[in-house]
Design an enzyme around this catalytic site. Structure first.
Site, PDB file in Angstrom:
ATOM      1  N   LYS A  52      42.980  44.925  37.597  1.00 46.21           N
ATOM      2  CA  LYS A  52      42.325  44.885  36.273  1.00 46.21           C
ATOM      3  C   LYS A  52      41.713  46.235  35.931  1.00 46.21           C
ATOM      4  O   LYS A  52      41.630  46.615  34.753  1.00 46.21           O
ATOM      5  CB  LYS A  52      41.279  43.775  36.229  1.00 46.21           C
ATOM      6  CG  LYS A  52      41.809  42.464  35.700  1.00 46.21           C
ATOM      7  CD  LYS A  52      42.602  41.649  36.670  1.00 46.21           C
ATOM      8  CE  LYS A  52      44.070  41.721  36.566  1.00 46.21           C
ATOM      9  NZ  LYS A  52      44.777  40.854  37.524  1.00 46.21           N
ATOM     10  N   ASP A 302      44.553  30.215  48.794  1.00 46.80           N
ATOM     11  CA  ASP A 302      46.001  30.330  48.610  1.00 46.80           C
ATOM     12  C   ASP A 302      46.830  29.587  49.656  1.00 46.80           C
ATOM     13  O   ASP A 302      48.031  29.399  49.465  1.00 46.80           O
ATOM     14  CB  ASP A 302      46.408  31.813  48.627  1.00 46.80           C
ATOM     15  CG  ASP A 302      46.012  32.544  47.347  1.00 46.80           C
ATOM     16  OD1 ASP A 302      45.370  31.928  46.474  1.00 46.80           O
ATOM     17  OD2 ASP A 302      46.347  33.741  47.227  1.00 46.80           O
ATOM     18  N   HIS A 435      31.323  35.355  13.221  1.00 51.19           N
ATOM     19  CA  HIS A 435      32.283  36.124  12.427  1.00 51.19           C
ATOM     20  C   HIS A 435      31.854  37.589  12.376  1.00 51.19           C
ATOM     21  O   HIS A 435      30.678  37.872  12.183  1.00 51.19           O
ATOM     22  CB  HIS A 435      32.315  35.563  11.002  1.00 51.19           C
ATOM     23  CG  HIS A 435      33.203  36.339  10.079  1.00 51.19           C
ATOM     24  ND1 HIS A 435      34.574  36.228  10.134  1.00 51.19           N
ATOM     25  CD2 HIS A 435      32.921  37.234   9.103  1.00 51.19           C
ATOM     26  CE1 HIS A 435      35.105  37.026   9.218  1.00 51.19           C
ATOM     27  NE2 HIS A 435      34.122  37.648   8.571  1.00 51.19           N
TER      28      HIS A 435
HETATM   29  C1  LIG Z   1      48.183  41.995  42.676  1.00 50.29           C
HETATM   30  C2  LIG Z   1      47.371  40.731  42.595  1.00 50.29           C
HETATM   31  C3  LIG Z   1      46.602  40.486  41.474  1.00 50.29           C
HETATM   32  C4  LIG Z   1      45.837  39.325  41.399  1.00 50.29           C
HETATM   33  N1  LIG Z   1      45.083  39.128  40.289  1.00 50.29           N
HETATM   34  C5  LIG Z   1      44.345  38.002  40.195  1.00 50.29           C
HETATM   35  C6  LIG Z   1      43.502  37.782  39.068  1.00 50.29           C
HETATM   36  O1  LIG Z   1      43.422  38.623  38.168  1.00 50.29           O
HETATM   37  N2  LIG Z   1      42.770  36.654  39.013  1.00 50.29           N
HETATM   38  C7  LIG Z   1      42.836  35.707  40.009  1.00 50.29           C
HETATM   39  O2  LIG Z   1      42.158  34.683  39.895  1.00 50.29           O
HETATM   40  N3  LIG Z   1      43.608  35.877  41.092  1.00 50.29           N
HETATM   41  C8  LIG Z   1      44.356  37.003  41.223  1.00 50.29           C
HETATM   42  N4  LIG Z   1      45.113  37.211  42.338  1.00 50.29           N
HETATM   43  C9  LIG Z   1      45.129  36.165  43.361  1.00 50.29           C
HETATM   44  C10 LIG Z   1      43.889  36.195  44.265  1.00 50.29           C
HETATM   45  O3  LIG Z   1      43.772  37.473  44.826  1.00 50.29           O
HETATM   46  C11 LIG Z   1      44.009  35.137  45.339  1.00 50.29           C
HETATM   47  O4  LIG Z   1      44.239  33.875  44.747  1.00 50.29           O
HETATM   48  C12 LIG Z   1      42.750  35.044  46.198  1.00 50.29           C
HETATM   49  O5  LIG Z   1      42.467  36.282  46.788  1.00 50.29           O
HETATM   50  C13 LIG Z   1      42.948  33.978  47.278  1.00 50.29           C
HETATM   51  O6  LIG Z   1      41.798  33.883  48.058  1.00 50.29           O
HETATM   52  P1  LIG Z   1      41.905  33.358  49.561  1.00 50.29           P
HETATM   53  O7  LIG Z   1      40.503  33.266  50.062  1.00 50.29           O
HETATM   54  O8  LIG Z   1      42.766  32.177  49.648  1.00 50.29           O
HETATM   55  O9  LIG Z   1      42.702  34.510  50.350  1.00 50.29           O
HETATM   56  P2  LIG Z   1      42.466  36.066  50.518  1.00 50.29           P
HETATM   57  O10 LIG Z   1      41.692  36.649  49.432  1.00 50.29           O
HETATM   58  O11 LIG Z   1      43.809  36.617  50.819  1.00 50.29           O
HETATM   59  O12 LIG Z   1      41.563  36.160  51.812  1.00 50.29           O
HETATM   60  C14 LIG Z   1      42.001  35.789  53.081  1.00 50.29           C
HETATM   61  C15 LIG Z   1      41.235  36.629  54.092  1.00 50.29           C
HETATM   62  O13 LIG Z   1      41.479  36.114  55.379  1.00 50.29           O
HETATM   63  C16 LIG Z   1      41.618  37.201  56.277  1.00 50.29           C
HETATM   64  N5  LIG Z   1      42.401  36.688  57.410  1.00 50.29           N
HETATM   65  C17 LIG Z   1      43.660  36.193  57.373  1.00 50.29           C
HETATM   66  N6  LIG Z   1      44.008  35.732  58.577  1.00 50.29           N
HETATM   67  C18 LIG Z   1      42.946  35.961  59.404  1.00 50.29           C
HETATM   68  C19 LIG Z   1      42.696  35.675  60.765  1.00 50.29           C
HETATM   69  N7  LIG Z   1      43.575  35.064  61.549  1.00 50.29           N
HETATM   70  N8  LIG Z   1      41.511  36.054  61.283  1.00 50.29           N
HETATM   71  C20 LIG Z   1      40.561  36.669  60.506  1.00 50.29           C
HETATM   72  N9  LIG Z   1      40.751  36.933  59.210  1.00 50.29           N
HETATM   73  C21 LIG Z   1      41.930  36.559  58.660  1.00 50.29           C
HETATM   74  C22 LIG Z   1      42.311  38.278  55.478  1.00 50.29           C
HETATM   75  O14 LIG Z   1      42.069  39.557  56.019  1.00 50.29           O
HETATM   76  C23 LIG Z   1      41.670  38.087  54.112  1.00 50.29           C
HETATM   77  O15 LIG Z   1      40.545  38.909  53.944  1.00 50.29           O
HETATM   78  C24 LIG Z   1      45.866  38.379  42.461  1.00 50.29           C
HETATM   79  C25 LIG Z   1      46.617  38.631  43.607  1.00 50.29           C
HETATM   80  C26 LIG Z   1      47.355  39.808  43.679  1.00 50.29           C
HETATM   81  C27 LIG Z   1      48.151  40.069  44.920  1.00 50.29           C
END
Ligand SMILES: Cc1cc2nc3c(=O)[nH]c(=O)nc-3n(C[C@H](O)[C@H](O)[C@H](O)COP(=O)(O)OP(=O)(O)OC[C@H]3O[C@@H](n4cnc5c(N)ncnc54)[C@H](O)[C@@H]3O)c2cc1C
Length: 458
Positions: A52, A302, A435
């Protein structure tokens, strides 16, 4: 080997994991948050925030290029990509510091290192065992590719795209979903020749059909090339570029190929299945209370099938903490989760598409209204085209809102309240919209659907 005991042990410090940690701590639970990289995860470091920021720089480039149309003498002399990246990194760094400080100010034990499930209630990190009365799995996602398509050299994903310190002259983007169209928008604004290849029949295929059509119109007007309904066959790399071949035999050359074909769940190799967690195609399967097949083990973000969005992860993290604390929170309605694509033009939507609403309720039982931004003063001032589309159940509430146009992402707050509070058009029509704002378009659309259009034809 030391043993540590907590009420909640969370694996992954991204949107889902850190939200669960913060809410658990607020509720007085003892928390361990295990992260192998940086708190904030994909969204803060490689996703939402950096993209962004680039899109904002892209908007500044567009405004400068078009300055004469607004009577301002300015020339776009170029894009200094290292300086753009510095601006972006400054934002990420400040937010990262803020998040680290926030987590540090709570009773949360942050554990650095890669964790692995080594028991139904235990995660092992660097030989130490962290046992929780409850576990939260939140290990996030990775950029997928296609079978046989290796990410290397000039074939990149969003991770490498964010590291570029130059503006590529010509790019092919494989995938016309959210990430693909956002990068297309950034690069086009920076002066790149962009072509998107999408296998499905339209760009942004998960949106309402009329939004997809309007997006294609807008991209055509911006000179962003795209091919839809055609499948990728292969790519060849040379020292200077790539040649992409489609299944229909067409070939395209470019400096880089960005692969943006979706994100896969990051669940392999962490001991999930070995400890009884039900996994389907890599995703962790949960019930509607986000509990996995193992009681007391929850999953967020995710890795759980559904929309891969940061704010869904936040909400799931909060939900899980409250569930663990026995607060019995209301389940999260996936359909009520707002979606924004931050390209130029932006797309914002919540609820059912027209096609889905017709399938569920019958075309005769719904009404649809499209308010064109051509009638909205602020949109004219900004020079944007687009519309607000409403879908209501006849004699019932609004069940879908779909918007396209510059800055419409900022309207999603009201739109999601309307859909989630099951408001009737008549109720929204009686609320005053300031507005001249773009927000007024949402008000005007409801006035029209309530049978009393003001700046619109019936
Ligand atoms: C290019 C891009 C743009 C995006 N833009 C948007 C947006 O504008 N708006 C929006 O809502 N979403 C956006 N997203 C999606 C958003 O980033 C994800 O939906 C969100 O980050 C998911 O959160 P999460 O906690 O599931 O996983 P993540 O944010 O991926 O976090 C998982 C964490 O777990 C850690 N981890 C993994 N395995 C282990 C392990 N075994 N031991 C210790 N640590 C571990 C990783 O290092 C990571 O920090 C975008 C994604 C991308 C790639």
């Amino acid at each position: 080997m030391a043993e540590h005991n907590f009420d909640v042990v969370i694996l992954g410090g991204g949107s889902g994991g850190y939200a669960a940690a913060l809410r658990s701590a607020q509720l007085g639970l003892s928390v361990a948050l295990i992260e192998r990289d940086k708190l904030g995860g994909t969204c803060l470091h490689r996703g939402c925030i950096p993209t962004k920021a680039l899109l904002h720089s892209a908007e500044v480039a567009d405004v400068t290029r078009d300055a004469a149309a607004y009577g301002i003498n300015a020339t776009l002399q170029g894009v200094d990509m290292p300086a753009v990246n510095k601006y972006r990194d400054g934002i990420v760094d400040r937010l990262f510091k803020g998040l680290t400080g926030l987590v540090g100010s709570k009773a949360i034990t942050v554990v650095s290192g890669e964790g692995r499930m080594t028991g139904q209630k235990s995660i092992t990190v660097n030989g130490d065992v962290y046992t929780g009365k409850n576990l939260v799995l939140a290990t996030g996602s990775y950029s997928k590719t296609l079978p046989g398509l290796e990410i290397a050299g000039r074939v990149i994903t969003s991770e490498q795209a964010l590291q570029l310190d130059f503006v590529p002259s010509k790019v092919i983007i494989l995938g016309g979903g959210v990430i693909g169209v956002e990068f297309a928008s950034i690069w086009k604004s920076f002066g790149t020749d962009v072509t998107i290849i999408e296998g499905l029949p339209t760009l942004v295929p998960n949106e309402d059909a009329s939004v997809s059509k309007a997006m294609e119109r807008a991209y055509r007007k911006r000179g962003i090339n795209f091919k839809t309904g055609v499948r990728f066959q292969g790519v060849q790399q040379s020292a200077t570029g790539v040649v992409v071949t489609l299944e229909n035999g067409e070939q395209f050359d470019a400096e880089l190929l960005l692969v943006a074909v979706g994100r896969g769940p990051n669940t392999a190799g962490f001991g999930y299945e070995e400890n009884g967690i039900n996994i389907d195609r890599g995703y962790v399967i949960t019930n509607d209370r986000l509990q996995t097949s193992v009681p007391g083990v929850f999953a967020a973000g995710d890795i759980v099938p559904g929309l891969q969005l940061a704010h869904r992860g936040f909400q799931q993290g909060i939900f899980i903490a409250e569930e663990i604390a026995g607060l019995k929170p209301a389940t999260i309605d996936e359909l009520g989760i707002p979606k924004v694509t931050y390209s130029e033009p932006e797309i914002a939507s919540v609820g059912l598409t027209e096609a889905k609403a017709a399938e569920i309720h019958g075309q005769d039982n719904i009404s649809v209204y499209e308010y064109n931004l051509g009638g909205n003063g602020k949109s004219q001032i900004l020079g944007t085209a687009g519309f607000v589309k409403l879908i209501r159940k006849n004699n019932g509430p609004i069940i879908g809102i779909h918007m396209i146009g510059s800055r419409v992402g900022e309207q999603i707050g009201e739109a999601q309240l309307i859909v989630n509070w099951e408001a009737f058009p008549e109720e929204v029509a009686s609320l005053v919209h300031a507005h001249p704002t773009m927000n007024e378009a949402l008000g005007e659309a409801h006035l029209a659907l309530a049978g009393k259009p003001l700046h619109a034809h019936a």
